[in-house]
Motif scaffolding. Structure first.
Motif, PDB file in Angstrom:
ATOM      1  N   ASP A 113       0.229  -1.132   0.559  1.00  9.93           N
ATOM      2  CA  ASP A 113      -0.457  -1.329   1.841  1.00  9.93           C
ATOM      3  C   ASP A 113      -0.269  -0.082   2.689  1.00  9.93           C
ATOM      4  OD1 ASP A 113      -0.238  -3.787   4.553  1.00  9.93           O
ATOM      5  OD2 ASP A 113      -1.867  -2.484   3.895  1.00  9.93           O
ATOM      6  N   VAL A 114      -1.389   0.485   3.105  1.00  7.92           N
ATOM      7  CA  VAL A 114      -1.374   1.708   3.909  1.00  7.92           C
ATOM      8  C   VAL A 114      -2.197   1.474   5.167  1.00  7.92           C
ATOM      9  CG1 VAL A 114      -2.067   4.133   4.011  1.00  7.92           C
ATOM     10  CG2 VAL A 114      -1.103   3.202   1.895  1.00  7.92           C
ATOM     11  N   TYR A 115      -1.676   1.981   6.263  1.00  6.76           N
ATOM     12  CA  TYR A 115      -2.423   1.936   7.518  1.00  6.76           C
ATOM     13  C   TYR A 115      -2.487   3.340   8.075  1.00  6.76           C
ATOM     14  CZ  TYR A 115      -3.644   1.021  12.355  1.00  6.76           C
ATOM     15  OH  TYR A 115      -4.270   1.018  13.567  1.00  6.76           O
ATOM     16  N   VAL A 116      -3.670   3.759   8.507  1.00  7.53           N
ATOM     17  CA  VAL A 116      -3.812   5.027   9.210  1.00  7.53           C
ATOM     18  C   VAL A 116      -4.577   4.796  10.497  1.00  7.53           C
ATOM     19  CG1 VAL A 116      -3.660   6.523   7.187  1.00  7.53           C
ATOM     20  CG2 VAL A 116      -5.887   5.643   7.907  1.00  7.53           C
ATOM     21  N   ASP A 117      -4.263   5.584  11.475  1.00 10.21           N
ATOM     22  CA  ASP A 117      -4.903   5.473  12.787  1.00 10.21           C
ATOM     23  C   ASP A 117      -6.397   5.761  12.672  1.00 10.21           C
ATOM     24  OD1 ASP A 117      -5.556   7.126  15.581  1.00 10.21           O
ATOM     25  OD2 ASP A 117      -4.344   5.314  15.830  1.00 10.21           O
ATOM     26  N   SER A 118      -7.150   5.185  13.568  1.00 11.12           N
ATOM     27  CA  SER A 118      -8.603   5.367  13.533  1.00 11.12           C
ATOM     28  C   SER A 118      -9.013   6.825  13.667  1.00 11.12           C
ATOM     29  CB  SER A 118      -9.256   4.535  14.635  1.00 11.12           C
ATOM     30  OG  SER A 118      -8.755   4.905  15.912  1.00 11.12           O
ATOM     31  N   SER A 119      -8.158   7.628  14.321  1.00  7.95           N
ATOM     32  CA  SER A 119      -8.485   9.036  14.533  1.00  7.95           C
ATOM     33  C   SER A 119      -8.495   9.837  13.230  1.00  7.95           C
ATOM     34  CB  SER A 119      -7.497   9.665  15.514  1.00  7.95           C
ATOM     35  OG  SER A 119      -6.180   9.625  14.990  1.00  7.95           O
ATOM     36  N   VAL A 120      -7.853   9.314  12.195  1.00  8.18           N
ATOM     37  CA  VAL A 120      -7.776  10.033  10.925  1.00  8.18           C
ATOM     38  C   VAL A 120      -8.277   9.193   9.759  1.00  8.18           C
ATOM     39  CG1 VAL A 120      -5.843  11.405  11.753  1.00  8.18           C
ATOM     40  CG2 VAL A 120      -5.400   9.304  10.456  1.00  8.18           C
ATOM     41  N   LYS A 121      -8.726   8.007  10.047  1.00  6.38           N
ATOM     42  CA  LYS A 121      -9.185   7.116   8.983  1.00  6.38           C
ATOM     43  C   LYS A 121     -10.358   7.741   8.233  1.00  6.38           C
ATOM     44  CE  LYS A 121     -10.044   2.234   8.137  1.00  6.38           C
ATOM     45  NZ  LYS A 121     -10.203   0.888   8.769  1.00  6.38           N
ATOM     46  N   GLY A 122     -10.290   7.640   6.920  1.00  7.54           N
ATOM     47  CA  GLY A 122     -11.324   8.244   6.087  1.00  7.54           C
ATOM     48  C   GLY A 122     -11.032   9.682   5.710  1.00  7.54           C
ATOM     49  N   ARG A 123     -10.050  10.291   6.386  1.00  6.82           N
ATOM     50  CA  ARG A 123      -9.677  11.677   6.086  1.00  6.82           C
ATOM     51  C   ARG A 123      -8.244  11.786   5.587  1.00  6.82           C
ATOM     52  NH1 ARG A 123      -9.344  15.318   9.968  1.00  6.82           N
ATOM     53  NH2 ARG A 123      -8.897  13.835  11.647  1.00  6.82           N
ATOM     54  N   PHE A 124      -7.362  10.974   6.124  1.00 11.24           N
ATOM     55  CA  PHE A 124      -5.951  11.021   5.772  1.00 11.24           C
ATOM     56  C   PHE A 124      -5.582   9.772   4.981  1.00 11.24           C
ATOM     57  CE2 PHE A 124      -4.154  13.692   9.568  1.00 11.24           C
ATOM     58  CZ  PHE A 124      -5.153  14.632   9.370  1.00 11.24           C
ATOM     59  N   THR A 125      -4.649   9.925   4.070  1.00 12.59           N
ATOM     60  CA  THR A 125      -4.079   8.773   3.395  1.00 12.59           C
ATOM     61  C   THR A 125      -2.603   9.027   3.114  1.00 12.59           C
ATOM     62  OG1 THR A 125      -4.382   7.159   1.613  1.00 12.59           O
ATOM     63  CG2 THR A 125      -4.586   9.494   1.021  1.00 12.59           C
ATOM     64  N   ILE A 126      -1.890   7.962   2.901  1.00 13.78           N
ATOM     65  CA  ILE A 126      -0.442   8.050   2.709  1.00 13.78           C
ATOM     66  C   ILE A 126      -0.100   7.427   1.364  1.00 13.78           C
ATOM     67  CG2 ILE A 126       1.803   7.331   3.629  1.00 13.78           C
ATOM     68  CD1 ILE A 126       0.405   7.158   6.400  1.00 13.78           C
ATOM     69  N   SER A 127       0.841   8.027   0.702  1.00 11.83           N
ATOM     70  CA  SER A 127       1.332   7.489  -0.560  1.00 11.83           C
ATOM     71  C   SER A 127       2.835   7.697  -0.627  1.00 11.83           C
ATOM     72  CB  SER A 127       0.633   8.154  -1.753  1.00 11.83           C
ATOM     73  OG  SER A 127       0.867   9.555  -1.752  1.00 11.83           O
ATOM     74  N   ARG A 128       3.446   7.165  -1.666  1.00 16.53           N
ATOM     75  CA  ARG A 128       4.886   7.339  -1.820  1.00 16.53           C
ATOM     76  C   ARG A 128       5.244   7.259  -3.284  1.00 16.53           C
ATOM     77  NH1 ARG A 128       7.535   2.985   1.757  1.00 16.53           N
ATOM     78  NH2 ARG A 128       9.456   3.894   0.931  1.00 16.53           N
ATOM     79  N   ASP A 129       6.368   7.859  -3.600  1.00 12.38           N
ATOM     80  CA  ASP A 129       6.945   7.774  -4.935  1.00 12.38           C
ATOM     81  C   ASP A 129       8.394   7.379  -4.757  1.00 12.38           C
ATOM     82  OD1 ASP A 129       8.041   8.149  -7.476  1.00 12.38           O
ATOM     83  OD2 ASP A 129       6.806   9.904  -7.899  1.00 12.38           O
ATOM     84  N   ASN A 130       8.662   6.111  -4.897  1.00 11.50           N
ATOM     85  CA  ASN A 130      10.025   5.630  -4.655  1.00 11.50           C
ATOM     86  C   ASN A 130      11.019   6.160  -5.696  1.00 11.50           C
ATOM     87  OD1 ASN A 130       9.376   4.244  -2.335  1.00 11.50           O
ATOM     88  ND2 ASN A 130       8.972   2.317  -3.394  1.00 11.50           N
ATOM     89  N   SER A 131      10.538   6.489  -6.860  1.00  6.83           N
ATOM     90  CA  SER A 131      11.436   7.029  -7.873  1.00  6.83           C
ATOM     91  C   SER A 131      11.959   8.410  -7.472  1.00  6.83           C
ATOM     92  CB  SER A 131      10.738   7.106  -9.228  1.00  6.83           C
ATOM     93  OG  SER A 131       9.713   8.086  -9.218  1.00  6.83           O
ATOM     94  N   LYS A 132      11.188   9.085  -6.617  1.00  7.63           N
ATOM     95  CA  LYS A 132      11.606  10.398  -6.131  1.00  7.63           C
ATOM     96  C   LYS A 132      12.140  10.347  -4.709  1.00  7.63           C
ATOM     97  CE  LYS A 132       8.311  13.018  -8.977  1.00  7.63           C
ATOM     98  NZ  LYS A 132       7.186  13.989  -8.946  1.00  7.63           N
ATOM     99  N   ASN A 133      12.083   9.172  -4.117  1.00  6.89           N
ATOM    100  CA  ASN A 133      12.538   9.022  -2.727  1.00  6.89           C
ATOM    101  C   ASN A 133      11.703   9.885  -1.787  1.00  6.89           C
ATOM    102  OD1 ASN A 133      14.408   7.328  -1.467  1.00  6.89           O
ATOM    103  ND2 ASN A 133      15.905   8.961  -1.187  1.00  6.89           N
ATOM    104  N   GLU A 134      10.394   9.875  -2.021  1.00  9.35           N
ATOM    105  CA  GLU A 134       9.500  10.733  -1.259  1.00  9.35           C
ATOM    106  C   GLU A 134       8.280   9.958  -0.771  1.00  9.35           C
ATOM    107  OE1 GLU A 134      10.483  14.828  -3.801  1.00  9.35           O
ATOM    108  OE2 GLU A 134       8.425  14.144  -3.547  1.00  9.35           O
ATOM    109  N   ALA A 135       7.690  10.471   0.305  1.00 13.31           N
ATOM    110  CA  ALA A 135       6.419   9.966   0.810  1.00 13.31           C
ATOM    111  C   ALA A 135       5.513  11.160   1.075  1.00 13.31           C
ATOM    112  CB  ALA A 135       6.623   9.153   2.080  1.00 13.31           C
ATOM    113  N   TYR A 136       4.209  10.877   1.144  1.00  5.55           N
ATOM    114  CA  TYR A 136       3.254  11.968   1.255  1.00  5.55           C
ATOM    115  C   TYR A 136       2.157  11.620   2.251  1.00  5.55           C
ATOM    116  CZ  TYR A 136       5.513  12.571  -3.242  1.00  5.55           C
ATOM    117  OH  TYR A 136       6.468  12.682  -4.230  1.00  5.55           O
ATOM    118  N   LEU A 137       1.632  12.653   2.862  1.00  2.00           N
ATOM    119  CA  LEU A 137       0.477  12.516   3.743  1.00  2.00           C
ATOM    120  C   LEU A 137      -0.588  13.483   3.245  1.00  2.00           C
ATOM    121  CD1 LEU A 137      -0.862  11.378   6.319  1.00  2.00           C
ATOM    122  CD2 LEU A 137       0.190  13.275   7.575  1.00  2.00           C
TER     123      LEU A 137
END
Length: 125
Positions: A55-79
């Motif tokens: 489940d990902v939420y992004v603000d309306s100001s960046v919706k459609g352009r930005f997305t968020i992901s994560r890799d828990n095995s690496k203890n990392e998140a991404y934008l």
């Protein structure tokens, strides 16, 4: 602590992928958020991702352009930021919400901690 990286100087329309690396803490069970602060402005919520990445939420100001992901095995998140605009110029921060596993729409900064040093993103026109 958390460390955001991957920022830089780009042109409008370009893409950047920011990384958030956690050290000394495990983020896999918690919501991870991204915020940004432009010069002369208050820090604002960009978006967040739940503990599993389903489940990902992004603000309306960046919706459609930005997305968020994560890799828990690496203890990392991404934008992932696409079609960047000059108004996206800001210092970008990641933070963990240690009391939340879900509800990535949580924009309240008080729910987040372990703010690390941000990474500067500058978009030229």
């Amino acid at each position: 602590q958390l460390q955001a990286s991957g920022g830089g100087l780009v042109q409008a329309g370009d893409s950047l992928r920011l990384s958030c690396v956690a050290s000394g803490l495990t983020i896999s069970n918690y919501v991870m958020g991204w915020f940004r602060q432009a010069p002369g402005k208050e820090r604002e919520f960009v978006g967040a991702i739940n503990w599993s990445g389903s489940d990902v939420y992004v603000d309306s100001s960046v919706k459609g352009r930005f997305t968020i992901s994560r890799d828990n095995s690496k203890n990392e998140a991404y934008l992932q930021m696409n079609v960047l605009k000059p108004e996206d110029t800001a210092v970008y921060y990641c933070a963990v919400a240690p009391f939340l596993r879900a509800n990535p729409s949580t924009a309240d900064e008080n729910q987040y901690n372990n703010w690390g040093q941000g990474t500067q993103v500058t978009v030229s026109s």
